[in-house]
Design an enzyme around this catalytic site. Structure first.
Site, PDB file in Angstrom:
ATOM      1  N   LYS A   1     -13.415   2.290   0.654  1.00  0.00           N
ATOM      2  CA  LYS A   1     -13.033   2.291   2.087  1.00  0.00           C
ATOM      3  C   LYS A   1     -14.336   2.428   3.081  1.00  0.00           C
ATOM      4  O   LYS A   1     -15.013   3.710   2.594  1.00  0.00           O
ATOM      5  CB  LYS A   1     -12.018   3.042   2.491  1.00  0.00           C
ATOM      6  CG  LYS A   1     -10.557   2.863   1.841  1.00  0.00           C
ATOM      7  CD  LYS A   1      -9.461   3.660   1.963  1.00  0.00           C
ATOM      8  CE  LYS A   1      -9.237   3.795   3.716  1.00  0.00           C
ATOM      9  NZ  LYS A   1      -8.039   4.799   3.662  1.00  0.00           N
TER      10      LYS A   1
ATOM     11  N   ARG B   1       0.883  -1.139  -0.187  1.00  0.00           N
ATOM     12  CA  ARG B   1      -0.138   0.082  -0.056  1.00  0.00           C
ATOM     13  C   ARG B   1       0.835   1.266   0.050  1.00  0.00           C
ATOM     14  O   ARG B   1       1.677   1.440   0.809  1.00  0.00           O
ATOM     15  CB  ARG B   1      -0.777   0.042   1.182  1.00  0.00           C
ATOM     16  CG  ARG B   1      -1.544   1.122   1.330  1.00  0.00           C
ATOM     17  CD  ARG B   1      -2.526   1.145   2.530  1.00  0.00           C
ATOM     18  NE  ARG B   1      -3.093   2.273   3.356  1.00  0.00           N
ATOM     19  CZ  ARG B   1      -3.151   2.944   4.284  1.00  0.00           C
ATOM     20  NH1 ARG B   1      -1.826   2.621   4.867  1.00  0.00           N
ATOM     21  NH2 ARG B   1      -3.723   4.027   4.693  1.00  0.00           N
TER      22      ARG B   1
ATOM     23  N   ARG C   1      -9.246  18.713   8.911  1.00  0.00           N
ATOM     24  CA  ARG C   1      -8.103  18.965   9.852  1.00  0.00           C
ATOM     25  C   ARG C   1      -8.087  20.092  10.454  1.00  0.00           C
ATOM     26  O   ARG C   1      -8.830  21.132   9.970  1.00  0.00           O
ATOM     27  CB  ARG C   1      -6.837  18.544   9.105  1.00  0.00           C
ATOM     28  CG  ARG C   1      -6.946  17.159   8.794  1.00  0.00           C
ATOM     29  CD  ARG C   1      -5.280  16.827   7.948  1.00  0.00           C
ATOM     30  NE  ARG C   1      -5.143  15.487   7.340  1.00  0.00           N
ATOM     31  CZ  ARG C   1      -5.009  14.248   7.791  1.00  0.00           C
ATOM     32  NH1 ARG C   1      -4.745  14.394   9.410  1.00  0.00           N
ATOM     33  NH2 ARG C   1      -4.929  13.355   7.242  1.00  0.00           N
TER      34      ARG C   1
END
Length: 514
Positions: free
Chosen positions: A246, A37, A78
């Site tokens: 995901k 990955r 964030r």
């Protein structure tokens, strides 16, 4: 060349500073890694290219087809840059204000009982409603959105601290109860997609999926970017890169049927999933998602904190070992390592440990194997190769076969065999180098890159396969195996034959099913 019996479930390892040297990559492949990955949340394209080239070179030298998955960052919300850690305490208020990554933004004036924190997400104030939770640093810090106070500037969000702590710049913000309208793919993600296509990555993982439409958007773009007649030999690119969705948001769990249908595989990304929903439900949801992927005949990866303590320690906790084993018991097609191999002290030991746990779990499963039920969608397809693959399970069981050996030019036969839940390894041969790498995500499948005999003779291929299986230590003379192939050998979509064979015996021919 490995002489160990392949595990059925695949092991995915994240590359990082601790694991990207040529020698370490070689050792990781030998230890059992079948997919690497690249985490696009960290590093730059030069670093990713160096790691990709290292994997390709090591895999070629070892003769082991090894896939590379690019993991897109997605719309991660964030905290912006702060000069020093900001301490927030229960009962205190926090006022979030927007800062542009390029132009910055001025902090509003606040009273002594309020802290001002920057956020890089412009829609925070509009999309979070009073009463909804705001979580920072994977839920370690918890806040509740409240009504704005008199004098709060437009575009700011006021929250009350429930659980305090230190907030530093760059920490993730989770909004589990808010309808976040950020696009699934950011400008940075699209640049990563283009890079992945031009450099021939084998899979792309789409983060923070909420709806099937987001998966379809990426697939549509990839269809245009990856024409079938692309120069495969030169770049390793070509037919559309498979998309892994995901699952890390509650909205995705609610729409899982549509998402699994749209994607080529799914990943149970338990990190953010465990923050966004009740932690007690994560194991239940994991089991449900694996079952749903199995129903659709799609691979399912289980990820996040599987052997987390091995980042610094030489052995996992008993709970972590049980976690990996239970993912296998639930039917996961692959288990993934993140920080354990990217920044951990001993990435090779981590993979060796995971392989041992997976092998032990699979051995236990094999003791009580029962006739599997093919995926519902596979039954509905009534496709010839799918039906042949299901029948092969019964022949293999009655024969006591050690292996199933197939020629799978584009991965179709290997995929159908994998979907039927065979408890023995499937050795899949193909002359398509790209497809041998992509088979790395199929449960039970070990791919071998090889050219078909010039004559196209099944007997000649059978003899070659015998020699190869013995040389690799996967079978011994006299072992029963099941051979699955088609005429002409090497042509996609031609699988229509099956034969019982004993390694080393003369070829007696295939029985054809049409």
């Amino acid at each position: 060349m490995s002489t160990e019996r392949p595990t059925l479930a695949s092991i995915i390892a994240t590359l990082g500073p601790a694991s990207d040297s040529p020698e370490t990559v070689r050792r990781l492949i030998q230890a059992g890694v079948s997919v690497f990955r690249l985490n696009f949340s960290h590093g730059n394209f030069d670093q990713h290219l160096a790691r990709l080239q290292t994997v390709r070179k090591a895999a070629k030298e070892l003769g082991t087809p090894t896939a590379v998955l690019g993991d897109l960052q997605g719309p991660k919300i964030r905290v912006g840059d702060v000069l020093a850690a900001v301490t927030v305490e229960p009962g205190m208020d926090v006022l979030f204000y927007h800062v542009s990554p390029t132009q910055g933004g001025a902090a509003p004036k606040v009273d002594p009982h309020t802290r001002a924190l920057p956020s890089v997400y412009e829609g925070l104030a509009d999309e979070v409603k009073p009463g909804q939770r705001v979580l920072i640093n994977d839920g370690a810090i918890r806040l509740l959105a409240i009504e704005p106070a008199r004098g709060d500037p437009p575009g700011t969000l006021r929250c009350r601290v429930i659980v305090g702590g230190e907030v530093t710049g760059g920490k993730g913000i989770n909004l589990p109860e808010s309808d976040v309208r950020a696009p699934a793919l950011t400008e940075k993600d699209w640049a990563c997609v283009e890079w992945a296509v031009s450099n021939g990555l084998d899979f792309l993982a789409l983060s923070f999926v909420r709806r099937a439409e987001e998966v379809l958007e990426l697939r549509k773009a990839l269809t245009g970017m990856c024409p079938v007649d692309f120069a495969v030999e030169k770049t390793g690119a070509g037919a559309m890169i498979p998309v892994v969705a995901k699952i890390e948001k509650p909205q995705a769990v609610e729409e899982i049927d549509e998402i699994v249908e749209a994607a080529d595989a799914i990943m149970v990304a338990r990190g953010d999933l465990g923050v966004e929903m009740d932690l007690a439900r994560v194991p239940v949801v994991q089991r449900r998602l694996i079952a749903k992927a199995d129903e659709w005949g799609k691979p399912c990866i289980v990820a996040t904190q599987m052997l987390e303590t091995m980042i610094t320690n030489p052995s996992p906790t008993r709970a972590e070992a049980s976690d990996v084993a239970h993912a296998i018991f639930d039917g996961a097609d692959a288990v993934m390592l993140s920080g354990e191999t990217a920044v951990g002290k001993n990435p090779v030991l981590v993979v060796e440990t995971m392989r041992r746990i997976v092998a032990a779990a699979e051995e236990e499963i094999g003791k009580g194997i029962e006739a599997p039920s093919p995926p519902r969608k596979l039954i509905e397809s009534r496709y010839r190769t799918a039906a042949l693959a299901h029948g092969a399970w019964y022949i293999a069981r009655d024969l006591g076969a050690k292996l199933i050996v197939c020629w799978s030019q584009r991965g179709g036969s290997a995929r159908y065999l994998s979907q039927n839940g065979l408890a023995i390894p499937i050795i899949a041969y193909s002359s398509d180098e790209r497809e041998t790498r992509r088979m790395a995500l199929l449960k039970g499948v070990t791919a071998v890159h090889a050219q078909p005999p010039a004559s196209g003779s099944l007997a000649e291929w059978n003899e070659r396969a015998d020699n190869d299986l013995v040389a690799r230590g996967w079978a011994k003379p006299g072992d029963p195996v099941l051979m699955v192939a088609g005429r002409p050998l090497g042509q996609a979509g031609a699988t229509n034959t099956v034969a019982v064979h004993y390694v080393g015996n003369a070829f007696t021919g295939f029985r054809q099913h049409t």
